[in-house]
Scaffold this active site. Sequence first.
Site, mmCIF file in Angstrom:
data_model
loop_
_atom_site.group_PDB
_atom_site.id
_atom_site.type_symbol
_atom_site.label_atom_id
_atom_site.label_comp_id
_atom_site.label_asym_id
_atom_site.label_seq_id
_atom_site.Cartn_x
_atom_site.Cartn_y
_atom_site.Cartn_z
ATOM 1 N N SER A 1 -6.764 -0.436 13.179
ATOM 2 C CA SER A 1 -7.541 0.794 13.357
ATOM 3 C C SER A 1 -8.270 0.758 14.688
ATOM 4 O O SER A 1 -8.612 -0.312 15.201
ATOM 5 C CB SER A 1 -8.560 0.940 12.221
ATOM 6 O OG SER A 1 -9.450 2.011 12.478
ATOM 7 N N GLY B 1 0.824 -1.208 0.000
ATOM 8 C CA GLY B 1 0.000 0.000 0.000
ATOM 9 C C GLY B 1 0.849 1.245 0.000
ATOM 10 O O GLY B 1 0.516 2.257 0.626
ATOM 11 N N TYR C 1 -15.317 -3.270 7.964
ATOM 12 C CA TYR C 1 -13.971 -2.722 8.126
ATOM 13 C C TYR C 1 -13.492 -2.894 9.567
ATOM 14 O O TYR C 1 -12.359 -3.331 9.813
ATOM 15 C CB TYR C 1 -13.976 -1.241 7.735
ATOM 16 C CG TYR C 1 -12.658 -0.550 7.931
ATOM 17 C CD1 TYR C 1 -11.601 -0.740 7.048
ATOM 18 C CD2 TYR C 1 -12.456 0.315 9.014
ATOM 19 C CE1 TYR C 1 -10.382 -0.109 7.230
ATOM 20 C CE2 TYR C 1 -11.248 0.958 9.200
ATOM 21 C CZ TYR C 1 -10.210 0.746 8.300
ATOM 22 O OH TYR C 1 -9.000 1.373 8.490
ATOM 23 N N SER D 1 0.804 5.503 -2.387
ATOM 24 C CA SER D 1 0.269 6.807 -1.975
ATOM 25 C C SER D 1 0.132 6.822 -0.452
ATOM 26 O O SER D 1 0.402 5.823 0.221
ATOM 27 C CB SER D 1 -1.096 7.065 -2.631
ATOM 28 O OG SER D 1 -2.040 6.094 -2.213
ATOM 29 N N GLY D 2 -0.271 7.967 0.087
ATOM 30 C CA GLY D 2 -0.612 8.079 1.498
ATOM 31 C C GLY D 2 0.523 7.748 2.450
ATOM 32 O O GLY D 2 1.697 8.035 2.189
ATOM 33 N N ILE D 3 0.169 7.122 3.572
ATOM 34 C CA ILE D 3 1.174 6.862 4.604
ATOM 35 C C ILE D 3 2.202 5.830 4.139
ATOM 36 O O ILE D 3 3.341 5.857 4.592
ATOM 37 C CB ILE D 3 0.536 6.434 5.933
ATOM 38 C CG1 ILE D 3 -0.182 5.096 5.830
ATOM 39 C CG2 ILE D 3 -0.416 7.514 6.441
ATOM 40 C CD1 ILE D 3 -0.723 4.589 7.167
ATOM 41 N N GLY D 4 1.825 4.942 3.232
ATOM 42 C CA GLY D 4 2.786 3.982 2.710
ATOM 43 C C GLY D 4 3.877 4.656 1.908
ATOM 44 O O GLY D 4 5.068 4.333 2.048
#
Length: 296
Positions: free
Chosen positions: A140, A10, A167, A13-16
Amino acid sequence: MSQRVIVITGASSGIGRETAREVAARGDHAVVVGRNPERTRASAAAAGGEAYVCDFDRFDDVRMLAAQLLDRYDRIDVLINNAGGLISEWQLTPDGHERTLQSNVLSPFLLTQLLAPRMAETAARDDVAPGTVRIIATSSMANQWGRVRLDDLEWAERPYLRGWPVYGSAKLAVIMWIRELADRLRDLGVTAYSVHPGMVATSFGSTSRLVHLGNTLLRGHWGRGPLSGAEPLIAFSSTLPMNGPTGTYFSRFSAFGGTAAQANDLGLRRELFQLLGDITGADVTGAGLPGADLTS
């Protein structure tokens, strides 16, 4: 390879992506795994790492990724299972599994099982400090409203409710699977942790009306930025000591974050681990060491 090898899923993009850039900046080798070919290659280029394209909706992709990594790297120091997300409508993957379950739990589980033997070999190297070979999975705080039902992991018999309970249950399953994995790897020098990175303003929940509403009401300022969200992954993938035993669930940097009661059910988590092995075809019968049968 003399550099520490950090595999990040992952990471397009983002935190990855931010994690890949930061681990490379400190001198580690970033292995960038993502679904989108262009973004994955761009993220790897920015980190000076290597790109691997993998669709977690397909077990064959995961097996091919594992085979490529095992062929390319004689050491894997850290695996960060960051791929996953929230799907608002009940959908099946090409493998016939509910998408939230497969992307957040099944495919990360399979990849981990296939790479764990190499990680155990890495932990046994003379040049590797004890406790620095780690498996990290993003979970999460939503796990607290999750409920794992072994007879309905695919969520076919319960209201889907725009994907939120699914989720939460998937992220609870991550915590449970990681705790069981930690026990199985305890004597092999490999540790395992799960972590809630915080509420992060990325592409998470891009199909969710609730997320869109929150973004609108808060004018795009509902969560922390990707780099801030990546901070626990960056720190935990370093050689710094962890402030919790293997199997710990962290809420950002705080050990023993809040979990649903099922996370503490030893029998259930063992049954879940076996069921995940049955679904993915991964060998979980070895003497404490997850199998690496790429043909299953």
